[in-house]
Write a protein that holds these residues in place. Structure first.
Motif, PDB file in Angstrom:
ATOM      1  N   SER A  44       0.840  -1.197   0.000  1.00 54.84           N
ATOM      2  CA  SER A  44       0.000   0.000   0.000  1.00 54.84           C
ATOM      3  C   SER A  44       0.874   1.246   0.000  1.00 54.84           C
ATOM      4  CB  SER A  44      -0.906  -0.004   1.234  1.00 54.84           C
ATOM      5  OG  SER A  44      -0.137  -0.195   2.419  1.00 54.84           O
ATOM      6  N   ASN A  45       0.343   2.318  -0.528  1.00 49.26           N
ATOM      7  CA  ASN A  45       1.068   3.588  -0.590  1.00 49.26           C
ATOM      8  C   ASN A  45       1.105   4.228   0.788  1.00 49.26           C
ATOM      9  OD1 ASN A  45       0.406   6.820  -2.164  1.00 49.26           O
ATOM     10  ND2 ASN A  45       2.281   6.002  -1.338  1.00 49.26           N
ATOM     11  N   GLN A  46       2.228   4.084   1.479  1.00 47.41           N
ATOM     12  CA  GLN A  46       2.380   4.608   2.838  1.00 47.41           C
ATOM     13  C   GLN A  46       3.061   5.967   2.881  1.00 47.41           C
ATOM     14  OE1 GLN A  46       0.232   1.881   3.922  1.00 47.41           O
ATOM     15  NE2 GLN A  46       1.094   2.939   5.673  1.00 47.41           N
ATOM     16  N   GLY A  47       3.959   6.210   1.936  1.00 52.18           N
ATOM     17  CA  GLY A  47       4.741   7.429   1.950  1.00 52.18           C
ATOM     18  C   GLY A  47       4.106   8.551   1.155  1.00 52.18           C
ATOM     19  N   PRO A  48       4.873   9.595   0.877  1.00 55.92           N
ATOM     20  CA  PRO A  48       4.322  10.755   0.170  1.00 55.92           C
ATOM     21  C   PRO A  48       4.019  10.501  -1.300  1.00 55.92           C
ATOM     22  CG  PRO A  48       6.672  11.038   0.606  1.00 55.92           C
ATOM     23  CD  PRO A  48       6.236   9.840   1.370  1.00 55.92           C
ATOM     24  N   SER A  49       4.551   9.412  -1.866  1.00 61.62           N
ATOM     25  CA  SER A  49       4.296   9.102  -3.269  1.00 61.62           C
ATOM     26  C   SER A  49       4.601   7.633  -3.526  1.00 61.62           C
ATOM     27  CB  SER A  49       5.164   9.969  -4.188  1.00 61.62           C
ATOM     28  OG  SER A  49       6.532   9.598  -4.056  1.00 61.62           O
ATOM     29  N   ILE A  50       4.144   7.140  -4.666  1.00 63.44           N
ATOM     30  CA  ILE A  50       4.444   5.774  -5.081  1.00 63.44           C
ATOM     31  C   ILE A  50       5.953   5.583  -5.221  1.00 63.44           C
ATOM     32  CG2 ILE A  50       4.150   4.051  -6.902  1.00 63.44           C
ATOM     33  CD1 ILE A  50       1.593   4.558  -5.372  1.00 63.44           C
ATOM     34  N   VAL A  72      11.518 -10.514  -4.738  1.00 67.52           N
ATOM     35  CA  VAL A  72      10.175  -9.987  -4.537  1.00 67.52           C
ATOM     36  C   VAL A  72       9.863  -8.979  -5.628  1.00 67.52           C
ATOM     37  CG1 VAL A  72       8.634  -8.750  -2.974  1.00 67.52           C
ATOM     38  CG2 VAL A  72      10.323 -10.338  -2.040  1.00 67.52           C
ATOM     39  N   LYS A  73       8.812  -9.263  -6.374  1.00 66.77           N
ATOM     40  CA  LYS A  73       8.334  -8.334  -7.401  1.00 66.77           C
ATOM     41  C   LYS A  73       7.341  -7.376  -6.743  1.00 66.77           C
ATOM     42  CE  LYS A  73       8.866 -11.641 -11.201  1.00 66.77           C
ATOM     43  NZ  LYS A  73       8.176 -12.373 -12.297  1.00 66.77           N
ATOM     44  N   LEU A  74       7.732  -6.127  -6.622  1.00 65.14           N
ATOM     45  CA  LEU A  74       6.966  -5.126  -5.880  1.00 65.14           C
ATOM     46  C   LEU A  74       6.062  -4.312  -6.785  1.00 65.14           C
ATOM     47  CD1 LEU A  74       6.471  -3.322  -3.295  1.00 65.14           C
ATOM     48  CD2 LEU A  74       8.439  -1.971  -4.079  1.00 65.14           C
ATOM     49  N   GLU A  75       4.832  -4.122  -6.331  1.00 68.73           N
ATOM     50  CA  GLU A  75       3.947  -3.124  -6.918  1.00 68.73           C
ATOM     51  C   GLU A  75       3.346  -2.321  -5.776  1.00 68.73           C
ATOM     52  OE1 GLU A  75      -0.032  -2.482  -9.719  1.00 68.73           O
ATOM     53  OE2 GLU A  75       0.755  -4.504  -9.399  1.00 68.73           O
ATOM     54  N   VAL A  76       3.540  -1.021  -5.790  1.00 72.58           N
ATOM     55  CA  VAL A  76       2.923  -0.143  -4.801  1.00 72.58           C
ATOM     56  C   VAL A  76       1.595   0.322  -5.377  1.00 72.58           C
ATOM     57  CG1 VAL A  76       3.143   1.937  -3.408  1.00 72.58           C
ATOM     58  CG2 VAL A  76       5.188   0.584  -3.957  1.00 72.58           C
ATOM     59  N   VAL A  77       0.512   0.001  -4.694  1.00 73.16           N
ATOM     60  CA  VAL A  77      -0.833   0.275  -5.204  1.00 73.16           C
ATOM     61  C   VAL A  77      -1.429   1.472  -4.463  1.00 73.16           C
ATOM     62  CG1 VAL A  77      -3.125  -0.689  -5.655  1.00 73.16           C
ATOM     63  CG2 VAL A  77      -1.119  -2.197  -5.645  1.00 73.16           C
ATOM     64  N   ALA A 282       4.304  12.651   9.338  1.00 77.16           N
ATOM     65  CA  ALA A 282       5.654  13.219   9.403  1.00 77.16           C
ATOM     66  C   ALA A 282       6.444  13.050   8.115  1.00 77.16           C
ATOM     67  CB  ALA A 282       6.418  12.600  10.578  1.00 77.16           C
ATOM     68  N   SER A 283       6.409  11.852   7.515  1.00 78.25           N
ATOM     69  CA  SER A 283       7.223  11.625   6.314  1.00 78.25           C
ATOM     70  C   SER A 283       6.736  12.473   5.147  1.00 78.25           C
ATOM     71  CB  SER A 283       7.214  10.138   5.939  1.00 78.25           C
ATOM     72  OG  SER A 283       5.903   9.692   5.608  1.00 78.25           O
ATOM     73  N   THR A 284       5.428  12.681   5.052  1.00 78.04           N
ATOM     74  CA  THR A 284       4.898  13.529   3.984  1.00 78.04           C
ATOM     75  C   THR A 284       5.309  14.976   4.192  1.00 78.04           C
ATOM     76  OG1 THR A 284       3.024  12.048   3.655  1.00 78.04           O
ATOM     77  CG2 THR A 284       2.799  14.291   2.819  1.00 78.04           C
ATOM     78  N   PHE A 285       5.225  15.451   5.424  1.00 77.55           N
ATOM     79  CA  PHE A 285       5.649  16.829   5.693  1.00 77.55           C
ATOM     80  C   PHE A 285       7.123  17.017   5.334  1.00 77.55           C
ATOM     81  CE2 PHE A 285       2.307  17.100   9.329  1.00 77.55           C
ATOM     82  CZ  PHE A 285       1.308  17.301   8.400  1.00 77.55           C
TER      83      PHE A 285
END
Length: 436
Positions: A44-50, A72-77, A282-285
């Motif tokens: 899942s999209n946890q940070g400020p962007s994909i 691990v093949k990653l896809e951030v959705v 915090a990470s987005t700020f």
């Protein structure tokens, strides 16, 4: 975050999924269970962007590959797509091996039968169930059943405030009650700036906020038998209070009615709004140029000014869980990956990066999580947060009521009256949708 399809489509997807989960799923060319070579992972999209999430997760996935030989093949959705993608995967039987789910979806997705139940044996394979905080495990599925997922990131809501904006308005401390928030918001709403930000088109955020206000008004949105009670006096009062921040109090900009992709955080970082109710911001700020000293975090207000249980609840129990599609061909590799992601080292690193709280007890005790903003989240989870209803049709609840609140935001933005009667009518329509 999430922009979910119509409630009827969710109902159909869940009912179909219950009958097709015997189909093949997970990796189709990733080796066998005895010798897994690859895993697919929907994060899942946890940070400020994909892209930020990919940058954060890539070195950790490389560590896992070096330790196990499994790539691990990653896809951030994006949150706007994640539940729809998961429901489509449960109906087709073609999902990833491992995926992140919002913990509020646990009971709904559990009811499809598509996810691996975390029995004692499966928990033992990742170090044991007692490694995890009880409240986090309790939000991973319906009571009395093996959890459908494993806690990964724990979250709660806080009130974030811009220290410069507060100082310029002569406000010395963050509001502890809603009356104080409205009064402060009116001082801050001038010269093109606004007191409070919101995400009016974000169905899940609408549910989170109105559920908490519902608790404060003595409403649960469901009765003891799991039947919806959306039109109770407390539920109606909660939704109206939330919409009135724009419609009556004029402390939220009308444009926020269309926000669904964290725009309220961008406005906050740019000084356009002075407060926002959010989980782990915090990470987005930081990604938008704010320094830690530019903002503060405080408990979400309650009428009494003192958060606690019952009518003093000020957050839902939020978080991200990690699930495994039970028909993956690489179930042993999937469990190894869950064990890696919930190890003490990864829990400390990832939760610190994202500004969330580890659901693993030993990791949560680390000094990194004693910072003032994280202490607010940790204390809220421990003392004044309540879980959303763990009912099989919870995702319908998010869609039906979340959409009703979205429509009310649109009314407020357009200057249409938002009355007790109009709120009740929207919620009655949502309840009828749930009962079809």
């Amino acid at each position: 975050m999430r922009n979910i399809r119509a409630a009827a489509a969710v109902t159909l997807a869940i009912s179909i999924a219950a009958g097709v989960t015997g189909c093949g799923g997970g990796s189709t060319s990733g080796g066998s269970n005895d010798s897994p070579k690859t895993l697919t992972y929907w994060a899942s999209n946890q940070g400020p962007s994909i892209e930020a999430d990919k940058k954060i997760l890539a070195p950790e996935l490389k560590k896992f590959e070096e330790q196990t030989g499994i790539k691990v093949k990653l896809e951030v959705v994006p949150w706007a797509d994640l539940l729809n993608r998961i429901l489509a995967a449960t109906t087709s039987g073609q999902g990833p091996d491992v995926l992140n789910i919002g913990n509020t979806w646990s009971a709904s997705l559990q009811a499809t039968g598509a996810l691996l139940p975390w029995s004692k044996e499966n928990f033992d394979a990742i170090g044991g169930r007692d490694r995890f905080v009880d409240s986090a495990v309790a939000s991973a599925g319906a009571e009395g059943q093996d959890p459908a997922a494993v806690p990964l990131y724990s979250l709660a809501y806080a009130l974030y405030y811009n220290k410069k904006s507060f100082a310029e308005a002569g406000i010395e401390k963050p509001p502890a009650t809603w009356d104080e928030l409205v009064a402060d918001g009116k001082k801050l709403s001038k010269d093109g700036k606004w007191g409070l930000g919101a995400e009016g088109a974000n169905l899940s955020n609408n549910i989170h906020q109105t559920f908490v206000l519902g608790q404060q008004h003595g409403a649960d949105f469901f009765d003891a038998d799991g039947k919806p009670t959306f039109t109770s006096d407390g539920a109606v009062a909660a939704v109206k209070q939330y919409i009135d921040f724009m419609a009556k109090d004029k402390i939220i900009a009308p444009g926020n009615a269309e926000y669904a992709q964290n725009q309220s955080l961008t406005d906050f970082a740019k000084g356009k709004t002075a407060m926002v109710l959010w989980q782990a911001a915090a990470s987005t700020f930081a990604s938008q140029g704010m320094k830690p000293e530019d903002w503060g975090a405080a408990p979400v207000p309650v009428a009494s000014g003192t958060p606690g249980e019952g009518k003093n609840v000020n957050s839902m129990v939020a978080g991200i869980n990690m699930a495994v599609f039970k028909n993956t061909k690489n179930i042993d590799g999937a469990k190894k990956f869950v064990k890696f992601m919930t190890s003490d080292a990864e829990q400390k690193l990832l939760n610190k990066t994202y500004g969330s709280i580890p659901p693993v007890k030993t990791a949560q005790a680390d000094e990194a999580f004693s910072a003032p903003d994280l202490a607010v989240l940790r204390d809220t989870l421990a003392k004044s947060a309540a879980p959303l209803p763990q009912v099989p049709n919870e995702s319908q609840f998010e869609t039906a009521v979340g959409t009703a609140v979205k429509e009310l935001w649109a009314d407020a933005a357009a200057g249409r009256p938002v009355t007790t009667e109009s709120v009740k009518a929207r919620l009655e329509k949502a309840q009828q949708t749930m009962q079809q």
